[in-house]
Design a protein around this motif. Structure first.
Motif, PDB file in Angstrom:
ATOM      1  N   ALA A  82      44.426  37.199  38.214  1.00 21.20           N
ATOM      2  CA  ALA A  82      43.839  37.702  37.548  1.00 21.20           C
ATOM      3  C   ALA A  82      43.395  39.510  37.266  1.00 21.20           C
ATOM      4  O   ALA A  82      42.985  40.074  36.688  1.00 21.20           O
ATOM      5  N   LEU A  83      43.890  39.470  38.635  1.00 25.43           N
ATOM      6  CA  LEU A  83      43.634  41.036  39.028  1.00 25.43           C
ATOM      7  C   LEU A  83      44.978  42.037  38.453  1.00 25.43           C
ATOM      8  O   LEU A  83      44.590  42.601  37.537  1.00 25.43           O
ATOM      9  N   LEU A  84      45.844  41.479  38.366  1.00 23.48           N
ATOM     10  CA  LEU A  84      46.955  41.720  37.136  1.00 23.48           C
ATOM     11  C   LEU A  84      46.954  41.908  35.668  1.00 23.48           C
ATOM     12  O   LEU A  84      47.158  43.149  35.573  1.00 23.48           O
ATOM     13  N   ASP A  85      46.048  40.605  35.651  1.00 22.44           N
ATOM     14  CA  ASP A  85      45.706  41.019  33.933  1.00 22.44           C
ATOM     15  C   ASP A  85      44.962  41.947  33.265  1.00 22.44           C
ATOM     16  O   ASP A  85      44.864  42.661  32.482  1.00 22.44           O
ATOM     17  N   ALA A  86      43.996  42.750  34.176  1.00 26.54           N
ATOM     18  CA  ALA A  86      43.001  43.119  33.925  1.00 26.54           C
ATOM     19  C   ALA A  86      43.078  44.155  34.665  1.00 26.54           C
ATOM     20  O   ALA A  86      42.706  45.443  33.393  1.00 26.54           O
ATOM     21  N   ALA A  87      44.499  44.922  34.835  1.00 24.73           N
ATOM     22  CA  ALA A  87      44.843  46.014  35.805  1.00 24.73           C
ATOM     23  C   ALA A  87      46.064  46.516  34.789  1.00 24.73           C
ATOM     24  O   ALA A  87      45.952  47.298  34.374  1.00 24.73           O
ATOM     25  N   GLY A  88      46.350  45.557  33.622  1.00 18.01           N
ATOM     26  CA  GLY A  88      47.129  46.254  32.356  1.00 18.01           C
ATOM     27  C   GLY A  88      48.652  46.029  33.243  1.00 18.01           C
ATOM     28  O   GLY A  88      49.426  46.264  32.474  1.00 18.01           O
ATOM     29  N   GLU A  89      49.169  45.067  34.325  1.00 20.47           N
ATOM     30  CA  GLU A  89      49.907  45.023  35.094  1.00 20.47           C
ATOM     31  C   GLU A  89      51.376  43.945  34.159  1.00 20.47           C
ATOM     32  O   GLU A  89      51.372  43.106  35.218  1.00 20.47           O
ATOM     33  N   ALA A  90      51.489  43.687  33.350  1.00 22.71           N
ATOM     34  CA  ALA A  90      52.310  42.761  32.560  1.00 22.71           C
ATOM     35  C   ALA A  90      53.651  42.782  33.557  1.00 22.71           C
ATOM     36  O   ALA A  90      54.440  43.628  33.835  1.00 22.71           O
ATOM     37  N   GLY A  91      53.775  41.346  32.986  1.00 23.36           N
ATOM     38  CA  GLY A  91      55.293  40.713  33.910  1.00 23.36           C
ATOM     39  C   GLY A  91      56.308  40.946  33.268  1.00 23.36           C
ATOM     40  O   GLY A  91      55.973  41.907  31.701  1.00 23.36           O
TER      41      GLY A  91
END
Length: 216
Positions: A82-91
């Motif tokens: 959820a953090l990566l998604d909210a921060a826009g740090e895509a895989g």
């Protein structure tokens, strides 16, 4: 290159994330038990020139919010996603987990396998480790006493993360496949236990080695 060092609203609290560098793949560093992103300054300079690298503080560590309830590696992996998604740090992500962070990394890779292209377990605690550590007999040595203290920290009310270590590792032990995710297991060359009875030290080393083999 987008530098990031900020608190991001997640799951009713705030999680601290740091990111630097750029590339098509993001390396996600997951620190050990009750440790924040303390590996950031040591690891990042060697990685950010070639790829994107991020680290974060779990709930209860660093400057992140206290946890809202008891945690397991599953809840931590979900919060990280959820953090990566909210921060826009895509895989896609290469996930690196140290100590207890290894179990969180395995859980993340299992849950979000379609977003993970690599997994490194760096001296990661094996699934039976809480039970193994808590079984150390108090023989009067400082090492044995430290194991008793550590065992108390494995209870959710004994650590800042409110991690129920026994339940958390029981759950991760049920993960028996990561599909096609490439995996590398790296462990310390030597595990000294000064002052502990040699038979007990041998038992601990054997349990650790067997656990590394099980990860692999």
């Amino acid at each position: 290159t987008t530098l990031r060092d900020e608190l991001v609203p997640v799951a009713g609290g705030q999680l601290h994330i740091r990111c630097a560098g750029e590339g098509d793949t993001t390396i996600m560093l997951i620190a050990g038990f009750e440790a924040g992103a303390d590996i950031w300054s040591a690891v990042t300079p060697d990685l950010e020139s070639e790829t994107r690298v991020c680290a974060y503080d779990r709930f209860g560590t660093g400057t992140s919010s206290p946890p809202l309830g008891d945690q397991t590696f599953e809840t931590q992996a979900d919060d990280l996603h959820a953090l990566l998604d909210a921060a826009g740090e895509a895989g896609p992500y290469v996930v690196v987990g140290h100590s207890f962070g290894g179990a969180e990394a395995v859980t993340f890779a299992s849950t979000y396998a379609d977003e993970v292209v690599g997994l490194l377990l760096l001296d990661a605690s094996p699934a039976p480790w809480p039970d193994t550590a808590c079984a150390v007999v108090d023989d009067g040595s400082e090492v044995a006493a430290s194991f008793q203290i550590t065992c108390g920290m494995f209870e959710p009310d004994g650590n800042a993360e409110r991690l129920d270590a026994h339940t958390a590792f029981d759950l991760v032990a049920q993960i028996d496949s990561l599909g096609d995710v490439p995996l590398l297991v790296a462990s310390a060359a030597e595990r000294p236990y000064p002052g502990l009875a040699e038979a007990e030290a041998t038992r601990l080393r054997a349990a650790w080695d067997a656990g590394q083999a099980a990860w692999a």
